[in-house]
Design a protein around this motif. Structure first.
Motif, short mmCIF file in Angstrom:
data_model
loop_
_atom_site.label_atom_id
_atom_site.label_comp_id
_atom_site.label_asym_id
_atom_site.label_seq_id
_atom_site.Cartn_x
_atom_site.Cartn_y
_atom_site.Cartn_z
N LEU A 92 0.86 -1.18 0.00
CA LEU A 92 0.00 0.00 0.00
C LEU A 92 0.90 1.24 0.00
N PRO A 93 0.33 2.39 -0.34
CA PRO A 93 1.14 3.60 -0.33
C PRO A 93 1.73 3.85 1.06
N ALA A 94 2.98 4.29 1.10
CA ALA A 94 3.65 4.52 2.37
C ALA A 94 2.97 5.67 3.13
N LYS A 95 3.03 5.58 4.47
CA LYS A 95 2.49 6.65 5.32
C LYS A 95 3.55 6.96 6.37
N SER A 96 3.41 8.12 7.03
CA SER A 96 4.36 8.43 8.09
C SER A 96 4.08 7.50 9.26
N ILE A 97 5.14 7.18 10.01
CA ILE A 97 4.97 6.25 11.13
C ILE A 97 4.00 6.81 12.16
N LEU A 98 3.98 8.14 12.30
CA LEU A 98 3.03 8.77 13.24
C LEU A 98 1.59 8.48 12.82
N GLU A 99 1.32 8.64 11.52
CA GLU A 99 -0.03 8.39 11.00
C GLU A 99 -0.46 6.94 11.24
N VAL A 100 0.46 6.00 10.98
CA VAL A 100 0.11 4.58 11.13
C VAL A 100 -0.16 4.25 12.60
N TYR A 101 0.70 4.76 13.50
CA TYR A 101 0.49 4.50 14.93
C TYR A 101 -0.82 5.10 15.41
N VAL A 137 -1.71 13.50 29.72
CA VAL A 137 -1.76 12.75 28.47
C VAL A 137 -0.59 13.15 27.58
N THR A 138 -0.38 14.46 27.43
CA THR A 138 0.65 14.92 26.49
C THR A 138 2.02 15.11 27.16
N GLY A 139 2.05 15.09 28.51
CA GLY A 139 3.31 15.30 29.22
C GLY A 139 4.19 14.06 29.22
N GLU A 140 4.93 13.86 30.30
CA GLU A 140 5.89 12.76 30.40
C GLU A 140 5.23 11.41 30.06
N SER A 141 5.86 10.68 29.14
CA SER A 141 5.23 9.46 28.63
C SER A 141 5.17 8.34 29.67
N GLU A 142 6.14 8.31 30.61
CA GLU A 142 6.10 7.23 31.60
C GLU A 142 4.90 7.39 32.53
N ARG A 143 4.56 8.62 32.87
CA ARG A 143 3.39 8.87 33.73
C ARG A 143 2.12 8.37 33.05
N LEU A 144 1.96 8.73 31.78
CA LEU A 144 0.76 8.30 31.05
C LEU A 144 0.70 6.77 30.97
N ALA A 145 1.86 6.15 30.69
CA ALA A 145 1.89 4.68 30.58
C ALA A 145 1.47 4.03 31.89
N MET A 146 1.94 4.59 33.02
CA MET A 146 1.59 3.99 34.33
C MET A 146 0.10 4.11 34.62
N ILE A 147 -0.51 5.23 34.20
CA ILE A 147 -1.97 5.39 34.41
C ILE A 147 -2.72 4.34 33.60
N ILE A 148 -2.33 4.18 32.31
CA ILE A 148 -3.05 3.22 31.46
C ILE A 148 -2.87 1.80 31.98
N LEU A 149 -1.63 1.43 32.30
CA LEU A 149 -1.37 0.03 32.69
C LEU A 149 -1.96 -0.32 34.06
N ASN A 150 -1.96 0.65 34.99
CA ASN A 150 -2.35 0.31 36.37
C ASN A 150 -3.65 0.94 36.83
N LEU A 180 -1.71 3.08 21.29
CA LEU A 180 -2.73 3.77 22.08
C LEU A 180 -2.20 5.10 22.62
N MET A 181 -1.00 5.07 23.19
CA MET A 181 -0.42 6.29 23.74
C MET A 181 -0.17 7.31 22.63
N THR A 182 0.36 6.83 21.50
CA THR A 182 0.61 7.75 20.39
C THR A 182 -0.70 8.39 19.94
N PHE A 183 -1.77 7.60 19.94
CA PHE A 183 -3.08 8.15 19.52
C PHE A 183 -3.56 9.23 20.49
N VAL A 184 -3.65 8.91 21.79
CA VAL A 184 -4.25 9.90 22.71
C VAL A 184 -3.40 11.17 22.81
N ARG A 185 -2.10 11.03 22.55
CA ARG A 185 -1.23 12.22 22.59
C ARG A 185 -1.37 13.07 21.33
#
Ligand code: HEC
Length: 253
Positions: A92-101, A137-150, A180-185
């Motif tokens: 398929l036509p290439a897309k930016s990795i951001l778009e695909v995520y 959501v848009t700040g430090e990625s580890e904080r967001l990851a911990m909220i989603i996982l736990n 998921l994180m890339t999307f919500v950010r």
């Protein structure tokens, strides 16, 4: 002696003969006026011949002339369908990795988060907070990851406590967390513009597993003390063009 043609001696008529005559008469009558149901009448020869005309011409077009159903006539001159052996045709036509995520993350958001935070991420202001414009959501990625996982036990980024968010990491793969994180950010008006890579997703699961209170929802004190940082991992170039299926970098052509 009994006459076999007159078994009944008291009858003046010949019973056998009369019976035969009645049976023959009934059979003839049945032959004469055959009743036909509507639509079951025999088709006339003329109609049959008329129907044969288009059938025969179609047959001729298919067989002899070979043009009516032949791609030779409908395809442009010089068109050759190439099916390369290296699977090039399926790309398929290439897309930016951001778009695909983001597009992969959107699907996960719909199944995992939108039931509470809403399809537009706006929450409902009462039980569920908005993810739009949230610093967590848009700040430090580890904080967001911990909220989603736990999950999260209030207060939230705005200081308001809504309730308790249940952990979402169960059954989630590292790459799903990354999508998921890339999307919500990068949705609902958020635009961090960066990609949370699969490597970072894997790291998030490791960090989450080593939490002192593993299994419990995180709270603002723990987030501030332990997780106010970016997930470890090589940042990705968000504009990198990739194959949307394999995520392999698209070669410049
Ligand atoms: C069952 C409902 C529910 C689901 C599902 C859910 N959340 Fe939540 N979420 C909440 C609640 C409730 C809060 C607020 C918790 C509090 O008040 O402590 C919250 C808070 C958050 C916060 C903190 C926001 C801020 O600004 O402080 C983030 C980020 C978040 N959720 C992301 C997600 C993501 C991403 C998903 C999907 C993977 C998700 N949530 C799924 C209920 C849910």
């Amino acid at each position: 002696m009994i006459d076999p043609s007159k078994p009944d001696l008291e009858e003046s008529v010949n019973v056998t003969e009369t019976h035969d005559r009645v049976v023959r008469g009934a059979a003839a009558a049945a032959r004469e006026k055959k009743l036909k149901e509507n639509g079951a009448e025999p088709v006339s020869l003329g109609v049959m011949l008329l129907c044969a005309v288009p059938l025969l011409s179609a047959g001729w077009a298919l067989g002899n002339a070979g043009s009516l159903f032949s791609y030779k006539a409908t395809l442009k001159d010089g068109y050759v369908r190439v099916i390369p052996s290296d699977g090039e045709a399926t790309k398929l036509p290439a897309k930016s990795i951001l778009e695909v995520y983001v597009s992969r993350g959107e699907k996960l958001y719909k199944t995992k988060c939108s039931g509470c935070h809403g399809p537009t991420g706006a929450g409902d202001g009462a039980q569920y907070p908005s993810l739009s414009g949230s610093e967590w959501v848009t700040g430090e990625s580890e904080r967001l990851a911990m909220i989603i996982l736990n999950g999260l036990a209030g207060p939230t980024s705005t200081g308001k406590t809504y309730g308790v968010m249940p952990a979402q990491g169960i059954g989630m793969k590292a790459e799903d967390l990354a999508y998921l994180m890339t999307f919500v950010r990068n949705a609902f008006g958020n635009s961090s513009g960066d990609v949370v890579t699969q490597e970072m997703g894997t790291a998030a699961f490791e960090i989450s597993g080593k939490r002192a209170k593993a299994g419990e929802a995180v709270n603002s004190a723990e987030l501030a003390a332990d997780h106010l940082k970016e997930l470890p991992g090589e940042p990705a170039d968000a504009t990198l063009m990739v194959d949307p299926i394999t995520l392999e970098p698209a070669e410049a052509k």
